[in-house]
Design an enzyme around this catalytic site. Structure first.
Site, PDB file in Angstrom:
ATOM      1  N   HIS A   1      42.937  49.479  31.675  1.00 19.62           N
ATOM      2  CA  HIS A   1      43.741  50.580  31.174  1.00 19.62           C
ATOM      3  C   HIS A   1      43.389  50.825  29.706  1.00 19.62           C
ATOM      4  O   HIS A   1      42.725  50.014  29.059  1.00 19.62           O
ATOM      5  CB  HIS A   1      45.236  50.228  31.217  1.00 19.62           C
ATOM      6  CG  HIS A   1      45.769  49.805  32.528  1.00 19.62           C
ATOM      7  ND1 HIS A   1      46.547  50.621  33.320  1.00 19.62           N
ATOM      8  CD2 HIS A   1      45.687  48.614  33.193  1.00 19.62           C
ATOM      9  CE1 HIS A   1      46.923  49.973  34.409  1.00 19.62           C
ATOM     10  NE2 HIS A   1      46.407  48.747  34.361  1.00 19.62           N
TER      11      HIS A   1
ATOM     12  N   GLU B   1      44.980  45.873  29.395  1.00 18.72           N
ATOM     13  CA  GLU B   1      45.104  47.050  28.544  1.00 18.72           C
ATOM     14  C   GLU B   1      44.150  46.917  27.354  1.00 18.72           C
ATOM     15  O   GLU B   1      44.130  45.885  26.684  1.00 18.72           O
ATOM     16  CB  GLU B   1      46.535  47.194  28.019  1.00 18.72           C
ATOM     17  CG  GLU B   1      47.570  47.510  29.081  1.00 18.72           C
ATOM     18  CD  GLU B   1      47.664  48.993  29.388  1.00 18.72           C
ATOM     19  OE1 GLU B   1      46.852  49.773  28.852  1.00 18.72           O
ATOM     20  OE2 GLU B   1      48.570  49.357  30.166  1.00 18.72           O
TER      21      GLU B   1
ATOM     22  N   HIS C   1      42.387  52.475  35.707  1.00  7.84           N
ATOM     23  CA  HIS C   1      43.643  53.020  36.210  1.00  7.84           C
ATOM     24  C   HIS C   1      43.400  54.371  36.893  1.00  7.84           C
ATOM     25  O   HIS C   1      44.038  54.717  37.883  1.00  7.84           O
ATOM     26  CB  HIS C   1      44.623  53.174  35.037  1.00  7.84           C
ATOM     27  CG  HIS C   1      46.058  53.216  35.447  1.00  7.84           C
ATOM     28  ND1 HIS C   1      47.078  53.423  34.549  1.00  7.84           N
ATOM     29  CD2 HIS C   1      46.670  53.088  36.660  1.00  7.84           C
ATOM     30  CE1 HIS C   1      48.243  53.415  35.176  1.00  7.84           C
ATOM     31  NE2 HIS C   1      48.018  53.213  36.452  1.00  7.84           N
TER      32      HIS C   1
ATOM     33  N   ASP D   1      43.249  57.088  32.465  1.00  8.81           N
ATOM     34  CA  ASP D   1      42.739  56.046  31.573  1.00  8.81           C
ATOM     35  C   ASP D   1      41.977  54.990  32.370  1.00  8.81           C
ATOM     36  O   ASP D   1      42.225  54.830  33.560  1.00  8.81           O
ATOM     37  CB  ASP D   1      43.898  55.398  30.789  1.00  8.81           C
ATOM     38  CG  ASP D   1      44.908  54.683  31.696  1.00  8.81           C
ATOM     39  OD1 ASP D   1      45.473  55.354  32.589  1.00  8.81           O
ATOM     40  OD2 ASP D   1      45.135  53.478  31.516  1.00  8.81           O
TER      41      ASP D   1
END
Length: 205
Positions: A43, A125, A161, A171
């Site tokens: 992400h 992330e 994602h 993303d």
């Protein structure tokens, strides 16, 4: 001689990676019985969008974000999310949820014939903005983290994602260098999303 890779026991304890800073998020739950954790989802995130270096992302994952601190935060007020890992622009690695547990990062999703990817994936992330580029230090951290995850879990796929929730999420976007991810891991082309495979180097035999 090539040195042997560290054993999973040397790298992990209860799903926590020994080389990550820890900040435990309350936003997680148990994986379903029999879950086969074979997917990593990448992400991108920044709060406010496009602003880097603050503590807002970590506050969001810890349910301590001050919703009144920025106008954008009103649009996500009350959101309860988490990821297993967060890689900052300087390559610094944080972990919020044990990889043995189910983090809340994927949402409504479908990939490799299965729905609800939170059940059997590990979420990472990257501090960044969807469509924008990422820093060399972040790719360096990914190059060590992804193989370490694969030593402890039966990882067979890595996707963005955008690939598991198309038309809903975008993303990490076009700014992610998938070739750099492949070079850093040595993973074969078939591990990557079909839509990016053509951009990768030919699979090694």
């Amino acid at each position: 001689m090539t040195p042997e890779a560290p054993s999973p026991a040397a790298l992990w304890s209860g799903g926590w990676y020994r080389f990550a800073h820890q900040q435990r998020s309350p936003n997680f739950g148990p994986r379903p019985e029999g879950a086969h954790t074979d997917l990593v989802v990448l992400h991108s995130i920044s709060l406010p969008p496009g602003q880097y270096g603050g503590e807002e992302v970590m506050a969001l994952f810890g349910n301590t974000l001050d919703w009144s601190a920025h106008p954008y935060f009103e649009s996500i007020r009350g959101l309860q999310v988490s990821a297993h890992f967060y890689i900052r622009r300087n390559g610094e690695l944080w972990q919020f949820v044990s990889a043995d547990d189910r983090a809340w990062h994927a949402g409504a999703s479908h990939y490799r014939g299965r729905s609800n990817c939170n059940n059997d994936s590990i979420g990472i992330e990257l501090e960044g903005l969807e469509g924008d580029s990422f820093e060399p230090a972040q790719y360096e951290t990914l190059a060590s983290l992804l193989p370490a995850i694969a030593q402890a879990y039966p990882i067979r796929h890595v996707a963005g994602h955008e690939h598991i929730a198309p038309n809903r999420k975008h993303d990490p976007g076009a700014g992610l260098d998938w070739q750099a991810v492949q070079r850093g891991t040595g993973w074969k082309t078939r591990c990557f999303p079909p839509s990016v495979q053509s951009s990768l180097h030919a699979e090694k035999m």
